[in-house]
Design a protein around this motif. Structure first.
Motif, PDB file in Angstrom:
ATOM      1  N   GLY A  94      13.055 -26.927 -28.152  1.00  0.00           N
ATOM      2  CA  GLY A  94      13.549 -25.574 -28.407  1.00  0.00           C
ATOM      3  C   GLY A  94      13.850 -24.826 -27.136  1.00  0.00           C
ATOM      4  O   GLY A  94      13.859 -23.591 -27.118  1.00  0.00           O
ATOM      5  N   ALA A  95      14.118 -25.570 -26.054  1.00  0.00           N
ATOM      6  CA  ALA A  95      14.271 -24.951 -24.747  1.00  0.00           C
ATOM      7  C   ALA A  95      15.473 -24.019 -24.680  1.00  0.00           C
ATOM      8  O   ALA A  95      16.535 -24.294 -25.245  1.00  0.00           O
ATOM      9  CB  ALA A  95      14.408 -26.032 -23.672  1.00  0.00           C
ATOM     10  N   VAL A  96      15.296 -22.929 -23.951  1.00  0.00           N
ATOM     11  CA  VAL A  96      16.390 -22.027 -23.610  1.00  0.00           C
ATOM     12  C   VAL A  96      17.276 -22.747 -22.596  1.00  0.00           C
ATOM     13  O   VAL A  96      16.817 -23.169 -21.542  1.00  0.00           O
ATOM     14  CB  VAL A  96      15.847 -20.714 -23.022  1.00  0.00           C
ATOM     15  N   ARG A 113      19.297 -32.038 -18.118  1.00  0.00           N
ATOM     16  CA  ARG A 113      18.488 -32.854 -19.034  1.00  0.00           C
ATOM     17  C   ARG A 113      19.173 -32.944 -20.397  1.00  0.00           C
ATOM     18  O   ARG A 113      19.437 -31.925 -21.031  1.00  0.00           O
ATOM     19  CB  ARG A 113      17.114 -32.210 -19.152  1.00  0.00           C
ATOM     20  N   PRO A 114      19.441 -34.151 -20.871  1.00  0.00           N
ATOM     21  CA  PRO A 114      20.077 -34.271 -22.191  1.00  0.00           C
ATOM     22  C   PRO A 114      19.230 -33.617 -23.267  1.00  0.00           C
ATOM     23  O   PRO A 114      17.997 -33.673 -23.234  1.00  0.00           O
ATOM     24  CB  PRO A 114      20.172 -35.790 -22.395  1.00  0.00           C
ATOM     25  N   TYR A 115      19.900 -32.999 -24.210  1.00  0.00           N
ATOM     26  CA  TYR A 115      19.216 -32.274 -25.281  1.00  0.00           C
ATOM     27  C   TYR A 115      18.263 -33.213 -26.009  1.00  0.00           C
ATOM     28  O   TYR A 115      18.617 -34.316 -26.405  1.00  0.00           O
ATOM     29  CB  TYR A 115      20.241 -31.695 -26.249  1.00  0.00           C
ATOM     30  N   ARG A 135      20.381  -7.121 -29.725  1.00  0.00           N
ATOM     31  CA  ARG A 135      21.295  -7.689 -30.715  1.00  0.00           C
ATOM     32  C   ARG A 135      21.321  -9.206 -30.512  1.00  0.00           C
ATOM     33  O   ARG A 135      20.757  -9.737 -29.543  1.00  0.00           O
ATOM     34  CB  ARG A 135      22.713  -7.119 -30.556  1.00  0.00           C
ATOM     35  N   SER A 136      22.006  -9.899 -31.404  1.00  0.00           N
ATOM     36  CA  SER A 136      22.226 -11.339 -31.260  1.00  0.00           C
ATOM     37  C   SER A 136      23.513 -11.698 -31.977  1.00  0.00           C
ATOM     38  O   SER A 136      24.000 -10.944 -32.826  1.00  0.00           O
ATOM     39  CB  SER A 136      21.054 -12.140 -31.825  1.00  0.00           C
ATOM     40  N   PHE A 137      24.095 -12.832 -31.631  1.00  0.00           N
ATOM     41  CA  PHE A 137      25.293 -13.299 -32.321  1.00  0.00           C
ATOM     42  C   PHE A 137      25.316 -14.819 -32.308  1.00  0.00           C
ATOM     43  O   PHE A 137      24.676 -15.477 -31.485  1.00  0.00           O
ATOM     44  CB  PHE A 137      26.571 -12.707 -31.713  1.00  0.00           C
ATOM     45  N   THR A 138      26.052 -15.365 -33.259  1.00  0.00           N
ATOM     46  CA  THR A 138      26.065 -16.804 -33.485  1.00  0.00           C
ATOM     47  C   THR A 138      26.990 -17.510 -32.500  1.00  0.00           C
ATOM     48  O   THR A 138      28.147 -17.104 -32.309  1.00  0.00           O
ATOM     49  CB  THR A 138      26.503 -17.119 -34.924  1.00  0.00           C
ATOM     50  N   VAL A 139      26.464 -18.580 -31.895  1.00  0.00           N
ATOM     51  CA  VAL A 139      27.230 -19.488 -31.049  1.00  0.00           C
ATOM     52  C   VAL A 139      26.685 -20.891 -31.311  1.00  0.00           C
ATOM     53  O   VAL A 139      25.468 -21.079 -31.308  1.00  0.00           O
ATOM     54  CB  VAL A 139      27.089 -19.148 -29.546  1.00  0.00           C
ATOM     55  N   PRO A 140      27.527 -21.876 -31.540  1.00  0.00           N
ATOM     56  CA  PRO A 140      27.011 -23.220 -31.818  1.00  0.00           C
ATOM     57  C   PRO A 140      26.332 -23.827 -30.581  1.00  0.00           C
ATOM     58  O   PRO A 140      26.945 -23.953 -29.527  1.00  0.00           O
ATOM     59  CB  PRO A 140      28.262 -24.010 -32.219  1.00  0.00           C
ATOM     60  N   THR A 141      25.072 -24.186 -30.731  1.00  0.00           N
ATOM     61  CA  THR A 141      24.226 -24.749 -29.666  1.00  0.00           C
ATOM     62  C   THR A 141      24.682 -24.324 -28.269  1.00  0.00           C
ATOM     63  O   THR A 141      25.239 -25.108 -27.507  1.00  0.00           O
ATOM     64  CB  THR A 141      24.177 -26.287 -29.752  1.00  0.00           C
ATOM     65  N   PRO A 142      24.440 -23.049 -27.926  1.00  0.00           N
ATOM     66  CA  PRO A 142      24.912 -22.542 -26.628  1.00  0.00           C
ATOM     67  C   PRO A 142      24.090 -23.076 -25.461  1.00  0.00           C
ATOM     68  O   PRO A 142      22.900 -23.399 -25.595  1.00  0.00           O
ATOM     69  CB  PRO A 142      24.737 -21.029 -26.779  1.00  0.00           C
ATOM     70  N   GLY A 143      24.741 -23.142 -24.301  1.00  0.00           N
ATOM     71  CA  GLY A 143      24.085 -23.545 -23.066  1.00  0.00           C
ATOM     72  C   GLY A 143      24.257 -22.496 -21.985  1.00  0.00           C
ATOM     73  O   GLY A 143      23.982 -21.312 -22.199  1.00  0.00           O
ATOM     74  N   ARG A 144      24.732 -22.905 -20.819  1.00  0.00           N
ATOM     75  CA  ARG A 144      24.833 -22.007 -19.671  1.00  0.00           C
ATOM     76  C   ARG A 144      25.762 -20.838 -19.936  1.00  0.00           C
ATOM     77  O   ARG A 144      26.768 -20.956 -20.637  1.00  0.00           O
ATOM     78  CB  ARG A 144      25.322 -22.788 -18.444  1.00  0.00           C
ATOM     79  N   ILE A 145      25.421 -19.683 -19.324  1.00  0.00           N
ATOM     80  CA  ILE A 145      26.165 -18.436 -19.504  1.00  0.00           C
ATOM     81  C   ILE A 145      26.577 -17.898 -18.143  1.00  0.00           C
ATOM     82  O   ILE A 145      25.789 -17.918 -17.193  1.00  0.00           O
ATOM     83  CB  ILE A 145      25.299 -17.381 -20.222  1.00  0.00           C
ATOM     84  N   ALA A 146      27.805 -17.417 -18.045  1.00  0.00           N
ATOM     85  CA  ALA A 146      28.274 -16.717 -16.846  1.00  0.00           C
ATOM     86  C   ALA A 146      28.896 -15.394 -17.274  1.00  0.00           C
ATOM     87  O   ALA A 146      29.640 -15.336 -18.263  1.00  0.00           O
ATOM     88  CB  ALA A 146      29.292 -17.558 -16.085  1.00  0.00           C
ATOM     89  N   LEU A 147      28.599 -14.327 -16.521  1.00  0.00           N
ATOM     90  CA  LEU A 147      29.132 -12.998 -16.823  1.00  0.00           C
ATOM     91  C   LEU A 147      30.342 -12.716 -15.945  1.00  0.00           C
ATOM     92  O   LEU A 147      30.282 -12.841 -14.719  1.00  0.00           O
ATOM     93  CB  LEU A 147      28.061 -11.937 -16.587  1.00  0.00           C
ATOM     94  N   ALA A 148      31.446 -12.334 -16.585  1.00  0.00           N
ATOM     95  CA  ALA A 148      32.647 -11.959 -15.847  1.00  0.00           C
ATOM     96  C   ALA A 148      32.542 -10.503 -15.417  1.00  0.00           C
ATOM     97  O   ALA A 148      31.737  -9.722 -15.938  1.00  0.00           O
ATOM     98  CB  ALA A 148      33.880 -12.169 -16.715  1.00  0.00           C
TER      99      ALA A 148
END
Length: 730
Positions: free
Chosen positions: A177-179, A347-349, A211-224
């Motif tokens: 269940g890792a972030v 690390r592979p899921y 808040r939260s929103f749906t994304v399919p199995t999300p990974g890394r995030i970058a902010l523009a």
């Protein structure tokens, strides 16, 4: 003195036998050094063994995170090629590091988990039985060892990170269940709750969910710079991950680039110019660049790094811009690029793999030159010398060259990465428990070099050949001898039970069912045996209770693979005084066998399952049918002391036998001619006067140089290096 005694099928002459007791340590003339890590720990620093994710501050400070570092540097802080800090409290007592990290002007937010160590830990700081908490630890950027607590924070009530853990997900203890992604501004924290298919947004100060929103199995995030989120999504999609673009409220935007076929995106970051960079851990091993076109779409704008990375032209040759397993990327305010690699990628899921060793490097984008590089290249990894050149050292997946004239810690150069997961996905190492090769033995036959490797506990013996003209530094999978089936139903064609072997008969480096042979004589597992390969290439297997088996090498086949058959095997009965064999070294040139193990006086017990035993013996004329027990020696052994004194490894070179103690950081040196203890060696001040346990069956090797010096290589997985002793006999 004892008269000759006869064993079943084995005559053993005991003439001249001397039983040597342990004696007081003598002072030996030796120095210590190390291989494979940018720091030796004499200054209290080490480069961590794995980096899964980095966050780069405007001033170039790099915050790195990984689920596991043997000595607790899951979260490390680096700048300018130096290590500044270890965050701590992410290791042990249920705590572990994680797969994502972010920072704003005040805090560092790092993914981590809290477990209960198989339900052994109870109380408010730990999850209930059969559960693991996955979430984020918040630390002060000014001092990452200090937690930054908040009203809803939990965990670690007895240390400096009390109530600074944000629980994102409570998952069954065996699940992942890792972030997998984090990003932060001074106002908001964005968390990829990968297992629940959502991005959760928290107030960066109060840590309350907004808040939260749906994304399919999300990974890394970058902010523009416009406040939108770019992220990697679909980590479990059959077609592989893709890039998503979202507004802060979760509204999906449709301008994300479609990546080239074969791309495996692992991280993304924005340069100060606004250019989007996407790390590709597929075969290209590059960083793909994208810029906004006049039509508003993100279009390809070039790439960074050599195409195919470390495998370009001379496969396996390290160098600038030759990436190998890109795990994470980032930029500082000046536009310098930072790249974290581990020979594998993130690390592979659903796995617990820790990579092939960490490399963290920085490039000045104006000149495209290397700024600095840090290495932490070995973990649960032994090292061995090339018999043709004592300045050539191999670990399971690395080659190093040595210049003995340099200062300690400066003697080694990383010269080759020998595992090619793209060309040879059937490399047996990639299908073992840890996904690494482990303990090496280097041999040469008919002028050719071969690599034999053992997994951590010596269940499997992998065989590799080299073809520099076609594969550069890469060791090509050539064969495998297995005491029992491999885990995970791989490969197809292996027996459901019992011994088997594979030889790459067609030379393609892939395991075909038609190339697998089972042992027809036993159909049973050997047990926890120990492999040894002698100079001519004969394979010896020390079984715990049934004696020692030799499998003579027949010849090299048409593809250059060593050939072995079960039918040609020879069995040698258990020699007195042993009733259980743990380790062997056979010296073919003198027909001498060295054995360590257990006897009726100190029998084996399951609590010491990986030890080498309390007795060492030398047998001459081993292959004659009437070997002579020349001497036996009592090894350091006290299971009642604290720490316990037991043995774990053996190496032989020239006139000496080297024995590694398991818990006490000591190497004992015995005269191979008499069995007398010559003295002991311990880690010197330049390596912090300490090392980790020798935690594998074959964790040590030795060689005698032309100048008479003995060089000993010892596993030190505690701080991602190989410990090196250089001893001049007095």
């Amino acid at each position: 003195m004892k008269n000759a005694a006869r064993l079943i099928a084995l005559s053993l002459a005991l003439q001249g036998l001397a039983i040597q007791p342990s004696i007081a340590q003598s002072t030996l003339n030796y120095t210590t050094s190390w291989i494979g890590n940018s720091f030796g720990f004499g200054d209290g620093k080490w480069m961590q063994q794995d980096v899964e994710a980095i966050a780069v501050a405007p001033d170039g400070t790099v915050y790195a995170n990984a689920p596991w570092d043997e000595s607790g540097s899951e979260i490390g802080v680096y700048r300018g090629g130096d290590k500044l800090a270890v965050a701590g409290n992410t290791h042990g007592w249920g705590n572990a590091g994680g797969d994502a990290i972010a920072a704003n002007s005040t805090y560092v937010y790092a993914a981590m988990s809290i477990g209960n160590e198989s339900n052994g830990l109870v109380g408010a700081d730990y999850p209930p039985a059969n559960q693991t908490w996955f979430g984020v630890t918040r630390r002060l950027r000014a001092d990452v060892t200090q937690g930054a607590p908040f009203a809803s924070g939990i965990g670690n009530s007895a240390n400096a990170t009390k109530n600074s853990f944000l629980r994102v997900l409570a998952a069954p203890g065996s699940s992942d269940g890792a972030v997998r992604g984090l990003a932060a501004t001074d106002a908001e924290l964005y968390v990829a709750d990968t297992a629940d298919n959502r991005v959760v947004v928290y107030d960066a100060q109060t840590m309350r969910q907004l808040r939260s929103f749906t994304v399919p199995t999300p990974g890394r995030i970058a902010l523009a710079s416009d406040g939108t989120l770019w992220l990697i999504q679909g980590l479990q999609d059959a077609n592989g991950p893709s890039i998503g673009h979202y507004r802060k409220d979760g509204t999906a935007l449709n301008d994300a680039p479609v990546l080239p076929a074969g791309t495996v995106p692992t991280d993304l970051a924005f340069a100060p110019s606004g250019q989007l960079s996407i790390a590709d851990n597929g075969p290209t091993q590059q960083i793909l660049l994208y810029a906004r076109a006049s039509n508003g779409q993100m279009t390809a704008a070039g790439s960074l790094g050599t195409r195919q990375g470390i495998f370009h032209v001379v496969a396996g040759k390290p160098g600038d811009w030759r990436f190998n397993g890109i795990a994470s990327i980032g930029y500082d305010q000046a536009g310098n690029l930072y790249v974290a690699q581990n020979g594998q990628g993130p690390r592979p899921y659903g796995t617990a793999l820790v990579g092939q060793g960490a490399v963290l490097e920085s490039y000045a984008m104006g000149t495209r030159t290397l700024g600095w590089r840090l290495d932490g290249l070995t973990f649960v990894d032994a090292a061995a010398f090339d018999p043709a050149n004592a300045a050539n050292v191999f670990t399971g997946s690395k080659r190093f060259t040595l210049d003995y004239g340099q200062a300690p810690g400066k003697q080694w150069t990383y010269a080759g990465f020998t595992l090619n997961r793209f060309a040879y996905p059937d490399d047996p190492a990639l299908h073992s428990t840890r996904g690494v090769r482990g303990s090496p033995m280097v041999r040469r036959f008919n002028g050719r070099r071969f690599l034999y490797t053992l997994d951590q506990y010596a269940h499997y013996l992998n065989i590799y050949r080299f073809s520099p003209a076609t594969d550069g530094e890469v060791a090509i999978p050539s064969g495998l001898l297995a005491q029992n089936p491999m885990p995970g139903n791989w490969p197809a064609g292996q027996p459901a039970y019992g011994e088997w072997m594979w030889r790459d008969a067609n030379g393609d480096g892939h395991v075909d069912a038609s190339e697998i042979a089972s042992n027809p004589s036993t159909g049973a597992t050997v047990g926890n045996g120990y492999w040894w390969v002698d100079t001519p290439g004969n394979v010896w297997l020390a079984t715990p209770l049934s004696g020692i088996r030799e499998m003579p090498m027949q010849e090299l086949d048409a593809q250059g693979n060593p050939q072995y058959t079960y039918a040609s095997s020879k069995m040698f009965a258990m020699p007195a005084p042993f009733n259980r064999i743990a380790r062997i070294v056979y010296v073919a040139e003198t027909d001498t066998m060295y054995i360590t193990g257990f006897t009726a006086n100190i029998p084996w017990d399951a609590s010491h399952w990986k030890e080498a035993g309390p007795v060492l013996a030398r047998y001459d004329n081993w292959s004659s049918g009437s070997p002579t027990l020349t001497w036996q020696a009592s090894l350091p052994w006290n299971t009642s002391s604290s720490p316990q004194v037991t043995t774990v490894g053996i190496a032989v070179a020239g006139n000496y036998v080297f024995i590694a103690e398991l818990y006490t950081q000591k190497i004992d040196v015995y005269d191979a001619r008499s069995g007398q203890l010559a003295g002991s060696m311990t880690p010197g001040a330049n390596v912090g006067s300490t090392s980790g346990w020798v935690d594998i069956y074959m964790g040590m090797s030795a060689a005698q140089r032309d100048n008479g010096h003995y060089v000993l290589l010892v596993e030190d997985d505690a701080r991602a290096k190989i410990l090196m002793y250089d001893w001049t006999p007095g």
